[in-house]
Each structure stands twice: as structure tokens, then as C-alpha cells.
Scaffold this motif. Sequence first.
Motif, PDB file in Angstrom:
ATOM      1  N   SER A   1      -0.872  -5.216   2.505  1.00  0.00           N
ATOM      2  CA  SER A   1      -2.216  -5.785   2.649  1.00  0.00           C
ATOM      3  C   SER A   1      -2.322  -7.133   1.950  1.00  0.00           C
ATOM      4  CB  SER A   1      -3.267  -4.839   2.063  1.00  0.00           C
ATOM      5  OG  SER A   1      -3.172  -4.815   0.650  1.00  0.00           O
ATOM      6  N   TYR A   2      -3.371  -7.826   2.324  1.00  0.00           N
ATOM      7  CA  TYR A   2      -3.754  -9.097   1.703  1.00  0.00           C
ATOM      8  C   TYR A   2      -5.270  -9.105   1.721  1.00  0.00           C
ATOM      9  CZ  TYR A   2      -5.075 -14.030   1.521  1.00  0.00           C
ATOM     10  OH  TYR A   2      -5.664 -15.223   1.189  1.00  0.00           O
ATOM     11  N   THR A   3      -5.883  -9.382   0.591  1.00  0.00           N
ATOM     12  CA  THR A   3      -7.335  -9.468   0.515  1.00  0.00           C
ATOM     13  C   THR A   3      -7.709 -10.656  -0.352  1.00  0.00           C
ATOM     14  OG1 THR A   3      -7.465  -7.056   0.613  1.00  0.00           O
ATOM     15  CG2 THR A   3      -9.450  -8.211  -0.041  1.00  0.00           C
TER      16      THR A   3
ATOM     17  N   ARG B   1       1.589  -3.456   9.344  1.00  0.00           N
ATOM     18  CA  ARG B   1       2.421  -2.255   9.325  1.00  0.00           C
ATOM     19  C   ARG B   1       3.787  -2.604   9.888  1.00  0.00           C
ATOM     20  NH1 ARG B   1       2.167   2.703   8.142  1.00  0.00           N
ATOM     21  NH2 ARG B   1      -0.097   2.799   8.063  1.00  0.00           N
TER      22      ARG B   1
ATOM     23  N   ALA C   1      -9.429  -9.936   5.205  1.00  0.00           N
ATOM     24  CA  ALA C   1      -8.467  -8.897   4.825  1.00  0.00           C
ATOM     25  C   ALA C   1      -7.468  -8.755   5.957  1.00  0.00           C
ATOM     26  CB  ALA C   1      -9.181  -7.577   4.578  1.00  0.00           C
ATOM     27  N   GLN C   2      -6.226  -8.517   5.600  1.00  0.00           N
ATOM     28  CA  GLN C   2      -5.174  -8.309   6.584  1.00  0.00           C
ATOM     29  C   GLN C   2      -4.353  -7.105   6.163  1.00  0.00           C
ATOM     30  OE1 GLN C   2      -2.573 -11.693   6.706  1.00  0.00           O
ATOM     31  NE2 GLN C   2      -4.232 -13.159   6.961  1.00  0.00           N
ATOM     32  N   THR C   3      -3.953  -6.309   7.125  1.00  0.00           N
ATOM     33  CA  THR C   3      -2.932  -5.297   6.870  1.00  0.00           C
ATOM     34  C   THR C   3      -1.841  -5.503   7.913  1.00  0.00           C
ATOM     35  OG1 THR C   3      -4.018  -3.627   8.238  1.00  0.00           O
ATOM     36  CG2 THR C   3      -4.468  -3.563   5.874  1.00  0.00           C
TER      37      THR C   3
ATOM     38  N   ILE D   1       0.846  -1.196   0.000  1.00  0.00           N
ATOM     39  CA  ILE D   1       0.000   0.000   0.000  1.00  0.00           C
ATOM     40  C   ILE D   1       0.878   1.242   0.000  1.00  0.00           C
ATOM     41  CG2 ILE D   1      -1.710   1.330   1.298  1.00  0.00           C
ATOM     42  CD1 ILE D   1      -2.781  -1.358   2.335  1.00  0.00           C
TER      43      ILE D   1
END
Length: 104
Positions: free
Chosen positions: A40-42, A53, A49-51, A30
Motif C-alpha cells: 500500500s501507499y497512503t 497486489r 491511497a493505492q494498493t 500489508i
Amino acid sequence: MARIVLEVPRQSLPELTTRAVASVPRANLIEVSSDGALISYTTNFVTQAQTTRFTFHDHGPAGCEIRVAATAGGIFGGATIPGALLETGRAVLDALEREAAAGQ
């Protein structure tokens, strides 16, 4: 909090992170900057969904530390999981360690 230390200069992390994310299926970069990255992963239907950082910190004269925070969610809600390493975050972190080792 999940963290790793790499023996590479912090200024090399944006490029290494970009290459690491590109090597992980379904991972998306991102944003990336000199002080961190958001990944991210969707799934196709947004059921999950995963983000993740990553924050980059200096560690000693020639190393850096990466600290991790993750968020998981989807159509059923979400949760912030400080320091947790979800599947995609772990895969990117593993790829980042390989990229750093290959560059030494």
C-alpha cells in the motif's frame, strides 16, 4: 495484465519483496506469503491511497512470474485497475527486479 518474469526461485520472492518494499519511500507491506504480496501507499491525509497486489507463479524450472493488479482511491472514491502499475507499484517492482539481479 502487467507481469514480469524473474530468474529466481518462487520461494525467494517473499524475502525479496520485503526488502524491495523497505527500499521504496512511503510503501507499506500489508502482507506477504509464498503466493503473493499486498503493498500500500497512503498520503498523510488519505487524499490518495493505492494498493498493489502481486501474485507469484512458477515460470519454468528456475524462474517465477509476478502478475500485478492495482486499486487507487481516496476521499473521492476508488477504482480497481487490473494489471495497471501505479507509481508505488512500479517503484516496488523496479526495486524487486534490482533485488533479484543482485542475488544472482
